[in-house]
Enzyme design. Structure first.
Site, short mmCIF file in Angstrom:
data_model
loop_
_atom_site.label_atom_id
_atom_site.label_comp_id
_atom_site.label_asym_id
_atom_site.label_seq_id
_atom_site.Cartn_x
_atom_site.Cartn_y
_atom_site.Cartn_z
N TYR A 85 80.72 36.28 58.25
CA TYR A 85 80.28 35.96 57.89
C TYR A 85 79.02 35.60 57.25
O TYR A 85 78.38 36.64 56.67
CB TYR A 85 79.45 34.58 59.01
CG TYR A 85 78.78 32.93 58.17
CD1 TYR A 85 79.19 32.26 58.10
CD2 TYR A 85 77.16 33.57 58.15
CE1 TYR A 85 78.12 31.51 57.34
CE2 TYR A 85 76.79 32.87 57.40
CZ TYR A 85 76.85 31.08 57.09
OH TYR A 85 76.75 30.74 56.55
N GLU A 119 79.08 30.17 50.59
CA GLU A 119 79.12 30.87 51.56
C GLU A 119 80.93 31.16 52.31
O GLU A 119 81.92 30.54 51.41
CB GLU A 119 78.80 29.45 53.23
CG GLU A 119 78.83 29.30 54.13
CD GLU A 119 78.84 28.63 54.72
OE1 GLU A 119 77.68 28.16 55.47
OE2 GLU A 119 79.49 27.79 54.99
#
Length: 376
Positions: free
Chosen positions: A101, A185
């Protein structure tokens, strides 16, 4: 403005961030043609501005062109949390060896930039943060120094990512800065079996105030609830719960969300009709919330000031008249207090609409809305 995944990946590609080969399709036939062009197994991905696509069935593998057409037919038109998938991304299937992530964002609470990196990707980051906060490396970023090679290496080292992920983090930072983004993101950022780092997904929020510096052509392409609300001038944010919330004033709405959560239910939205809202604004807001298929009950919490409670009550009655039978299926709990509250309550009582319940306190109203949402 939130971008669709395919738009985010277009930005990534411009900045040299590896992404799977793919194109966007508006019809099943287009999906078939793209699959044939890619000549590899593909994934059909609903293009909506919300999470939870996989759980909703909006991400489907397809072994070839015929399967791609069939799966696209299932996905196009799908309603995912009030967002209609008008397009799909047809993308070469990429098998991850490891999932990570990575995100850069504007931290409004601190008034600074923040990097968030984790060796555990492919899941809800909020769940990971709650379960294992140490699994996410958070690093404030100096806005002048930015993210250089040393900072990127520091991030991947602390988070436990491979060294080859560092240059990708540098490029993600450049997307944030050069595209005037508020959030960049990637979840998951993957490492393939041959040690290639690839952005398998992408989420980018750009700052509308910087549009004059860019040639963005990212108009709303869906009739999502948020798009409909924006067109009506409403301050609306879709959430994941089942209790629709309307209030006048951001502070009151935020307090109402907290009270609903305290009553054991999750709010379905944030909707602030503002301090001087008219009956029409109230009607527009209620219409948007009742169009959300997730909503099981609605809580209208208004403290009359500039917006008098009789105007709110008239707005509720008007909305229900416009909605007709659609307005009968979802219970609406109303708490009115302040300016002209008694008049507003009388208007609602006289209307005798079967969906409306009146409660005098905010806590009591939230508790009733929570029970009704649960089917009690």
């Amino acid at each position: 403005m939130d971008l669709y995944e395919y738009q985010a990946k277009e930005l990534f590609g411009r900045h040299g961030i590896p992404v799977p080969a793919g194109k966007v399709a508006a019809t099943p036939a287009e999906a078939r043609a793209i699959s044939a062009e890619l000549d590899t197994p593909v994934v059909i991905k609903a293009q909506v501005k919300t999470g939870g696509r996989g759980k909703a069935g909006g991400i489907r593998p397809a072994a070839g062109p015929a399967a791609a057409e069939s799966e696209a037919e299932h996905v196009i038109g799908m309603d995912i949390k009030g967002h209609i998938a008008r397009r799909v991304l047809v993308e070469a299937a990429t098998v991850p060896f490891e999932e990570y992530y990575a995100a850069f964002l504007v931290d409004r609470a601190e008034g600074a930039f923040l990097a968030m990196v984790s060796a555990q990707g492919g899941m809800e980051i909020e769940e990971l943060a709650a379960r294992d906060p140490d699994a996410i490396v958070k690093l404030p970023i100096d806005p002048v120094a930015g993210v250089d090679a040393d900072t990127a290496r520091q991030l991947v080292g602390k988070a436990g990512l491979p060294e080859q992920a560092a240059p990708v983090l540098e490029k993600l930072w450049r997307v944030l800065v050069e595209e005037d983004a508020l959030l960049v993101e990637v979840n998951p950022l993957i490492c393939t079996a041959d040690q290639q780092i690839v952005a398998l997904d992408g989420k980018v929020t750009v700052d509308d105030n910087a549009a004059f510096r860019h040639s963005w052509e990212y108009a709303e392409e869906s009739v999502s609830l948020e798009a409909q609300a924006k067109a009506k001038g409403l301050n609306y944010v879709k959430l994941d719960g089942k209790v629709g919330v309307i209030g006048n004033g951001a502070g009151l709405v935020m307090s109402t969300l907290d009270v609903v959560a305290g009553a054991g239910a999750a709010p379905a939205n944030f909707l602030d009709i503002g301090g001087g809202a008219s009956a029409q604004v109230m009607a527009d807001g209620l219409e948007i919330i009742l169009a959300d298929p997730d909503v099981r009950s609605v809580l209208v919490n208004v403290f009359g000031g500039i917006t008098a409670c009789d105007a709110v009550a008239n707005g509720i009655v008007t909305a229900l008249q416009l909605l007709g039978e659609r307005g009968h299926g979802t219970p609406i709990v109303v708490r009115l207090d302040g300016n002209n509250a008694e008049v507003g309550r009388r208007i609602l009582s006289d209307a005798r609409h079967p969906a409306v319940r009146q409660v005098s306190t905010m806590d009591g109203a939230a508790e009733l809305a929570a029970r009704l949402a649960a089917g009690a």
